[in-house]
Every structure is written in structure tokens, then in C-alpha cells.
Scaffold this motif. Structure first.
Motif, PDB file in Angstrom:
ATOM      1  N   VAL A   1     -15.845 -23.188   5.011  1.00 16.95           N
ATOM      2  CA  VAL A   1     -16.143 -23.397   6.427  1.00 16.95           C
ATOM      3  C   VAL A   1     -15.254 -22.514   7.299  1.00 16.95           C
ATOM      4  O   VAL A   1     -15.721 -21.905   8.280  1.00 16.95           O
ATOM      5  CB  VAL A   1     -15.978 -24.884   6.799  1.00 16.95           C
ATOM      6  CG1 VAL A   1     -16.066 -25.079   8.305  1.00 16.95           C
ATOM      7  CG2 VAL A   1     -17.032 -25.725   6.094  1.00 16.95           C
ATOM      8  N   ALA A   2     -13.969 -22.410   6.933  1.00 21.52           N
ATOM      9  CA  ALA A   2     -13.065 -21.546   7.702  1.00 21.52           C
ATOM     10  C   ALA A   2     -13.506 -20.089   7.609  1.00 21.52           C
ATOM     11  O   ALA A   2     -13.484 -19.353   8.603  1.00 21.52           O
ATOM     12  CB  ALA A   2     -11.635 -21.700   7.196  1.00 21.52           C
TER      13      ALA A   2
ATOM     14  N   ARG B   1     -16.497 -19.568   9.685  1.00 16.49           N
ATOM     15  CA  ARG B   1     -16.096 -19.613  11.099  1.00 16.49           C
ATOM     16  C   ARG B   1     -15.546 -18.270  11.548  1.00 16.49           C
ATOM     17  O   ARG B   1     -15.736 -17.853  12.692  1.00 16.49           O
ATOM     18  CB  ARG B   1     -15.044 -20.712  11.281  1.00 16.49           C
ATOM     19  CG  ARG B   1     -14.498 -20.842  12.692  1.00 16.49           C
ATOM     20  CD  ARG B   1     -15.571 -21.382  13.624  1.00 16.49           C
ATOM     21  NE  ARG B   1     -15.051 -21.582  14.969  1.00 16.49           N
ATOM     22  CZ  ARG B   1     -14.925 -20.625  15.882  1.00 16.49           C
ATOM     23  NH1 ARG B   1     -15.291 -19.390  15.590  1.00 16.49           N
ATOM     24  NH2 ARG B   1     -14.453 -20.915  17.081  1.00 16.49           N
TER      25      ARG B   1
ATOM     26  N   LYS C   1     -16.568 -15.517  10.321  1.00 20.57           N
ATOM     27  CA  LYS C   1     -17.630 -14.546  10.017  1.00 20.57           C
ATOM     28  C   LYS C   1     -17.318 -13.718   8.773  1.00 20.57           C
ATOM     29  O   LYS C   1     -17.599 -12.515   8.715  1.00 20.57           O
ATOM     30  CB  LYS C   1     -17.899 -13.634  11.219  1.00 20.57           C
ATOM     31  CG  LYS C   1     -18.470 -14.383  12.420  1.00 20.57           C
ATOM     32  CD  LYS C   1     -18.766 -13.451  13.571  1.00 20.57           C
ATOM     33  CE  LYS C   1     -19.533 -14.164  14.682  1.00 20.57           C
ATOM     34  NZ  LYS C   1     -18.926 -15.417  15.129  1.00 20.57           N
TER      35      LYS C   1
END
Length: 544
Positions: A235-236, A239, A241
Motif C-alpha cells: 500500500v505504501a 501510494r 506510485k
């Protein structure tokens, strides 16, 4: 890799790429006046004797056709190499493409680059000396050959669809990232079930054989916690990209394969820290759930085990050495202080190697000092602790070395440019005899042959390995089309590609040669996977 077999064996030429010049095309030599076999005269793709064709100064440009090719009546190729076209037991794609740099998360949920996985394609030796390109004279006619692409990607663009990464049993696609369970996970699940079942027998003897069912549930729940750890990295990364190739659950934890590095040390620190942070949060959640539960119950034992295991995962991954998350955090700090990501990688990798030695020596001593005093248990426990320490130390040491290699790879990747590595090519008709095609290639200073149709559109590429497999005396009677590989959209690459984009394009469509085209569709030349591999190895050998 350069291969030299003496007389009559293929030998590669100069690996130094020449810079391209401005001239778009150069004419092939007029084949008139050639009336009969006169012995070895031409030099082109597959040239292997002592002489080399005259070099020219423009790499990669395709020599433009000057009309219909004249039928060949002689002019044998000066090539004595005796390698064959790919056999039945060997796939046609030849040299392996250099490994893809992918940031991955190692052990029980870290996010460090690891060595790429998957088998490399079989490699064919390069068979022609390297040349600079032929420079057209001022009076030479100028022609243009266009590369027509029927796919949606347009001329010269690499394919957009990437193959599935694979890596085990596909469990799902959270956030669009495939999650795989590697076959080794089933082995560790059996081990956890066996070990935890033995502990349950001492704590809850009334369970009997059902304790192994409870232990299996614990193994699944533990790896679900590892998956949450990896999803935090994923997810990080998304986030920020950063593309994530896959998540894989393995023997000793999970791997999040993040394909690019963070752009700043701050993002690198956050990307590494979120995994252990989630493991700490899970440990706290299991502790809170344990408070109202009877400790000697099945639920109490499971919650206590999950709390402790997540705490261990978090603590282990916070150790400041690559490939662990703590090593990535240390790398980010050194990167911030020095302004050099490579300095951070070197510092964290060497700390990781020191950590591996500490684990190898310290873990058995620690567990022995905290373990049981029973004589029957000491011997087996000592062996198991030493084996576990050796495996963990090997993983950490190998991961630290891989981190150094991947950092060096990223540092040198921009040196790989399709335009600089492309061979000059000569367009020929499908029915052109091989000896005549080689003579034209030598006259133009080219090292590759492109088969074009009646409209001048490229249809296929003559394989270098196939040329070498044709005996010299048969070349006047062998049409180039019989040695060619049909062009697919994936075999057309842009001359502007470089670095990771170039490797991604080649890896997505393994082949021995690729047609390199300009953005306008004009043929620039032919790119050999062997040339890319040699340039990659040469770049990696240079000091950072």
C-alpha cells in the motif's frame, strides 16, 4: 559473453558502442558484375574468419534497398562456423536478458531488492565482429524503409501487457497485486503444525490429536499476519506510485516485489517502516484480545502465540541490516546524510553481513541459555537451533550481497541504450540467396539482415545463429527467408528505449534479435540480445 573458437569459430567483435550519427540511411552496394563463384569474398552476419569487413561510422542504421536484389551467382560467405540452428530440445530465444531490478521484501516481510527469479533464456554465442556504421556518400540515393506495426502499440513501442509473474498458488489480488503462496510454504506449515502441536500437548494435553488441527490453524493465522505485513509495504509503494509486481509467501516469511526504488530517502524510510509497524499493531491487537480470555484455553494459547510471533517478526525486521526492513531504514538515513543512495546501500549491506554472523553464533547460545535443562531435550534443541541460525544467517548474508548487486545494477542501467547497441541492418527480399545478402551486408558495413516484403515493410529477421549453421558452399542456394524469424509486435522496439525500459521490453518477448525502429517508423537497425547482455556484464564489471 564473447566466444572464440579459433579458426572457423564464431567470435564477437568490439563491444564498445559507437555514437549514432545524423544520416538516416545508406544504400546497399550494387550487386551487379558478380557472375560466378570466386571464393570467400563477403563478410556480414556470421563472419568468422581472420578478416573483418570494412568498418563505417554510423551504428544501427538500416541500409536502404536500392531496388530488387539481383540473383546471386556466386560469392560465397567467408564463414566457417559450424553451429546449427536451435535444436528440438532447445527453444529459439537465445541469449538471456540481464536480470530485472526489482525491489523486493525479504524474510518475514522486508522490502529489499533481491536477485531476480526465474530461468534465463538459453544463450547463443555472438557470431559477427562489431562494426561502426557505413556512412553514405554525398551522391548516394537516400531511401527510407518503414516498419509497419499492426498492433495497438504503434511502431517501435514495447508491448504493454506483461506476463503473469507466477511463483506458486495464486490466492487473490488485493489492491490489484497478485498474492502467491510458494510451494515451500506448505513445508513450513507442516513444520509449524508439528512444533506447535508438541507445545500444545504440554499445555493442553486433553486436546489429543486435535492439537494438530489447532496448530494448523495457528500456521495459517501466522502467515495471514505476514501477509498483512507485506500489504503494508504494498500500500505504501502504491501510494508513492511505485509498481508492485507481486507478493509471495515463502518458507521464511513474505516478499513484496517492488519494481522501482523510492525517489527520496524519506519515502524509502516510510516504505520500510510500515511493515514492522503493522506487525507491532497486530501484536497489540492480539494482546488486547487475550486479556478477557482464559490463558489455558485454546483461544488463549492461539492469541498468545500470535501476539508473540508478530512481536518477533517486528523486532527481527527492525534489525539494522539489509535485506531486513531495518536495513532499508538505515540505508535511508545514510542516504539522507550523504546524499548518495549507493553509500546507504553499502553501509546497510555490510551491517547486514555482520548481523548474519551474529545470528549464526548468537542465536544458538541465546536459545541454549534460555532453554530446558533436561538432558533429553538439550541435544535435539541444540541441533535445531543451530540449523535455524544457519538458515537465517544464510538468508541475511545472501540478501545483503544481492542488495549490493542490485544497487550497482541500477547505477549502471542507464548506460544500456538501444540506439547505441543496435547493429546496422541491410533490407533484403525473401528470395535473396544468403551469399548475396552477406555480400551486401559487407559492402554496407552491416551486421544484420532484415527480410522485407514487396512494399519494403519488414517481415522477419534473419537469425544470426542460423546463418552460422549454413555451410559456405550451400549459401548461394539458401534463401534468407528460410533462416528468418517472423516479426511480432514484441520484437519491434523503439530506438529511444534505455535502462529498465529496454530490459522490460526484451524480457516481455524473449528473442535473439529485435527490430529497432525510430518513432517515425523508420528502421534503425537490429538489436541482438547477446550484445545487450555483453554490455550489461561490462557495465556491471566497472567500479561504482
Amino acid at each position: 559473453m564473447d566466444v572464440s573458437g579459433g579458426s572457423g569459430q564464431p567470435r564477437s567483435g568490439n563491444d564498445e558502442p559507437a555514437e549514432p550519427r545524423a544520416h538516416p540511411t545508406a544504400p546497399a552496394a550494387d550487386p551487379t558484375g558478380h557472375t560466378g563463384p570466386t571464393g570467400p569474398t563477403e563478410h556480414g552476419p556470421g563472419k568468422t574468419s581472420g578478416e573483418t569487413p570494412a568498418a563505417s561510422d554510423e551504428p544501427g542504421r538500416a541500409a536502404a534497398p536500392t531496388g530488387k536484389p539481383a540473383p546471386d551467382t556466386g560469392g560465397e560467405g567467408d564463414t566457417d562456423a559450424r553451429s546449427k540452428p536451435p535444436s528440438h530440445g532447445r527453444p529459439a530465444p537465445g541469449p538471456s536478458v540481464p536480470p530485472e531490478p526489482s525491489g523486493t521484501s525479504e524474510s518475514s516481510g522486508t522490502s529489499e531488492p533481491s536477485a531476480p527469479q526465474g530461468p534465463a533464456e538459453p544463450r547463443e554465442p555472438a557470431t559477427g565482429p562489431r562494426h561502426a556504421a557505413h556512412h553514405a556518400g554525398p551522391d548516394a540515393p537516400r531511401h527510407r524503409t518503414e516498419a509497419r506495426t499492426d498492433g495497438t502499440g504503434g511502431p517501435g513501442r514495447p508491448p504493454q501487457r506483461r506476463p503473469e509473474p507466477g511463483g506458486g498458488l495464486l490466492m487473490g489480488r488485493p489492491f490489484g497485486v497478485p498474492v502467491y503462496v510458494a510451494p515451500s510454504w506448505f513445508l513450513v506449515a507442516v513444520l509449524i503444525t508439528w512444533v506447535f502441536g508438541g507445545q500444545l500437548d504440554r499445555v493442553l494435553p486433553e486436546l489429543g490429536a486435535a492439537r494438530y488441527l489447532v496448530s494448523l490453524f495457528f500456521a495459517i493465522a501466522f502467515y495471514a499476519s505476514v501477509l498483512v505485513h507485506e500489504l503494508a509495504h504494498t500500500v505504501a509503494a502504491l501510494r508513492f506510485k511505485l509498481p508492485v509486481r507481486r507478493i509471495q509467501l515463502q518458507f521464511f516469511g513474505g516478499v513484496s516485489e517492488i519494481e522501482k526504488e523510492a525517489e527520496t530517502p524519506g519515502r524509502e524510510f516510510v516504505l520500510a517502516f510500515v511493515g514492522p509497524l503493522l506487525s507491532l499493531v497486530l501484536s497489540g491487537v492480539f494482546y488486547a484480545a487475550l486479556l478477557p480470555v482464559e490463558p489455558d484455553s485454546v483461544a488463549g494459547v492461539l492469541l498468545a502465540g500470535l501476539m508473540v510471533s508478530n512481536l518477533i517478526v517486528a523486532a527481527f525486521n527492525l534489525l539494522p541490516g539489509l535485506p531486513l526492513d531495518g536495513g532499508r531504514m538505515l540505508r535511508a538515513v545514510v542516504w539522507k546524510l550523504t546524499g548518495k543512495p549507493m553509500s546507504g546501500t553499502i553501509a546497510a549491506a555490510w551491517v547486514g553481513r555482520a548481523l548474519a554472523i551474529a545470528v549464526l553464533i548468537g542465536l544458538p547460545l541465546l536459545t541454549q541459555s534460555l532453554g530446558s535443562d533436561a538432558a533429553d531435550d538439550v541435544g535435539m534443541d541444540t541441533v535445531m537451533d543451530a540449523l535455524l541460525a544457519a538458515i537465517l544467517a544464510a538468508i541475511i548474508w545472501t540478501g545483503a550481497g544481492n542488495s549490493l548487486r542490485m544497487a550497482r545494477l541500477r547505477e549502471h542501467l542507464p548506460e544500456l541504450r538501444a540506439r547505441a547497441l543496435t547493429r546496422r541492418a541491410v533490407p533484403v527480399q525473401a528470395d535473396t540467396p544468403l551469399s548475396e545478402a552477406l555480400r551486401r551486408a559487407n559492402a554496407s558495413g552491416a551486421r544484420a539482415l532484415v527480410v522485407v516484403d514487396a512494399d519494403g515493410a519488414p517481415a522477419s529477421l534473419v537469425r544470426e545463429a542460423a546463418i552460422v549453421g549454413v555451410p559456405e558452399h550451400r549459401r548461394p542456394w539458401v534463401a534468407v527467408s528460410t533462416l528468418a524469424q517472423d516479426l511480432t509486435d514484441g520484437m519491434r522496439v523503439s530506438a529511444e528505449l534505455s535502462g529498465e525500459e529496454l530490459l522490460d521490453a526484451l524480457r516481455a518477448n524473449p528473442a535473439t534479435e529485435y527490430l529497432v525502429v525510430e518513432e517515425t517508423g523508420e528502421i534503425y537497425g537490429v538489436l541482438s540480445a547477446a550484445d545487450v547482455e555483453r554490455a550489461f556484464v561490462k557495465a556491471m564489471a566497472r567500479p561504482s
